[in-house]
Design a protein around this motif. Structure first.
Motif, short mmCIF file in Angstrom:
data_model
loop_
_atom_site.label_atom_id
_atom_site.label_comp_id
_atom_site.label_asym_id
_atom_site.label_seq_id
_atom_site.Cartn_x
_atom_site.Cartn_y
_atom_site.Cartn_z
N ASN A 44 6.67 16.43 -7.59
CA ASN A 44 5.90 15.22 -6.74
C ASN A 44 6.35 14.86 -5.62
O ASN A 44 5.92 13.69 -5.36
CB ASN A 44 5.90 13.58 -8.17
N GLY A 66 1.33 6.99 -6.16
CA GLY A 66 0.89 6.51 -7.85
C GLY A 66 0.08 7.81 -8.86
O GLY A 66 -0.76 8.33 -9.13
N ALA A 67 0.98 8.89 -9.07
CA ALA A 67 1.11 10.41 -9.68
C ALA A 67 2.06 10.29 -10.52
O ALA A 67 3.05 9.98 -10.65
CB ALA A 67 1.39 11.38 -8.97
N ASN A 68 0.89 10.27 -12.04
CA ASN A 68 1.91 10.86 -13.13
C ASN A 68 2.51 12.18 -13.04
O ASN A 68 2.26 12.82 -12.53
CB ASN A 68 0.82 10.44 -13.79
N ASP A 115 4.96 7.70 -16.43
CA ASP A 115 3.47 7.41 -16.68
C ASP A 115 3.78 6.03 -15.61
O ASP A 115 4.41 4.98 -16.01
CB ASP A 115 3.08 6.83 -17.56
N GLU A 116 3.09 6.45 -14.79
CA GLU A 116 3.22 5.70 -13.34
C GLU A 116 2.37 4.28 -13.46
O GLU A 116 2.73 2.75 -12.96
CB GLU A 116 3.12 5.75 -11.78
N THR A 117 1.24 4.65 -13.92
CA THR A 117 -0.33 3.58 -14.17
C THR A 117 0.44 2.57 -15.51
O THR A 117 0.03 2.14 -16.12
CB THR A 117 -1.31 4.47 -14.76
N SER A 118 0.72 3.00 -16.73
CA SER A 118 1.94 2.02 -17.55
C SER A 118 2.77 1.74 -17.67
O SER A 118 3.38 0.67 -18.47
CB SER A 118 1.52 3.10 -18.79
N GLY A 119 3.44 1.29 -16.25
CA GLY A 119 4.77 0.86 -16.21
C GLY A 119 5.51 0.98 -16.05
O GLY A 119 6.80 0.79 -16.10
N ASP A 120 5.43 2.51 -15.23
CA ASP A 120 6.93 3.04 -15.15
C ASP A 120 7.75 3.29 -16.20
O ASP A 120 9.16 2.98 -15.97
CB ASP A 120 7.47 2.84 -13.92
N GLU A 169 4.96 6.09 -25.36
CA GLU A 169 6.26 6.11 -24.73
C GLU A 169 7.70 6.24 -25.77
O GLU A 169 7.58 5.88 -26.75
CB GLU A 169 5.68 4.46 -24.43
#
Length: 146
Positions: free
Chosen positions: A65, A74-76, A94-99, A111
């Motif tokens: 990344n 903002g990229a997983n 996963d950045e969109t689900s709370g790092d 998770e």
């Protein structure tokens, strides 16, 4: 000077270890033997495909990344493993689900447990856990034994 012409039996070299061409501009290259690059290699393009049976990387930390030494926002990121005939597997950050780190079958990742985060365990069996009773809070269901 006449045009450079290749040999059918690869007997002539283009330059030597001491006599070198400064730059070479070609439209396409096909190499039929080993290639050694003594400097950095930059590949510009949207896809780089490596067809090899084994890859070895000396650096102990792979950087995903990144573009030009800058992390993309903002990229997983992660590793996707292809599996012939069955659902692929993945390990992603996963950045969109709370790092959080997630793993599992592609599209159904869950998770991963961490040591320091507060997480809810569902359908998990703890074998011989050490529980600090002073730190317990919440509701225990079933028939817990201490």
């Amino acid at each position: 000077m006449s045009a450079l012409k290749p040999d059918e039996d690869s007997t002539h070299s283009l330059g030597t270890t001491t006599l070198r061409w400064k730059e070479l501009w070609v439209d396409a290259v096909t190499v039929t033997d080993n290639v050694v690059i003594a400097g950095d290699l930059t590949v510009n393009g949207s896809t780089t495909q490596v067809n090899t049976a084994q890859i070895q990387i000396k650096d102990p930390i792979m950087q995903l990344n990144y573009e030009d030494d800058t992390a993309l926002a903002g990229a997983n990121s992660g590793i996707h493993v292809g599996r012939n005939g069955v659902t692929d597997a993945s390990l992603i950050f996963d950045e969109t689900s709370g790092d959080v780190w997630k793993a599992g079958l592609a599209g159904s990742e869950v998770e991963l447990l961490t040591l320091s985060a507060t997480q809810t365990l569902t359908n998990k069996t703890l074998t011989s856990p050490t529980i600090n009773a002073a730190a317990l809070s919440g509701t225990l269901s079933g028939a817990p034994t201490f």
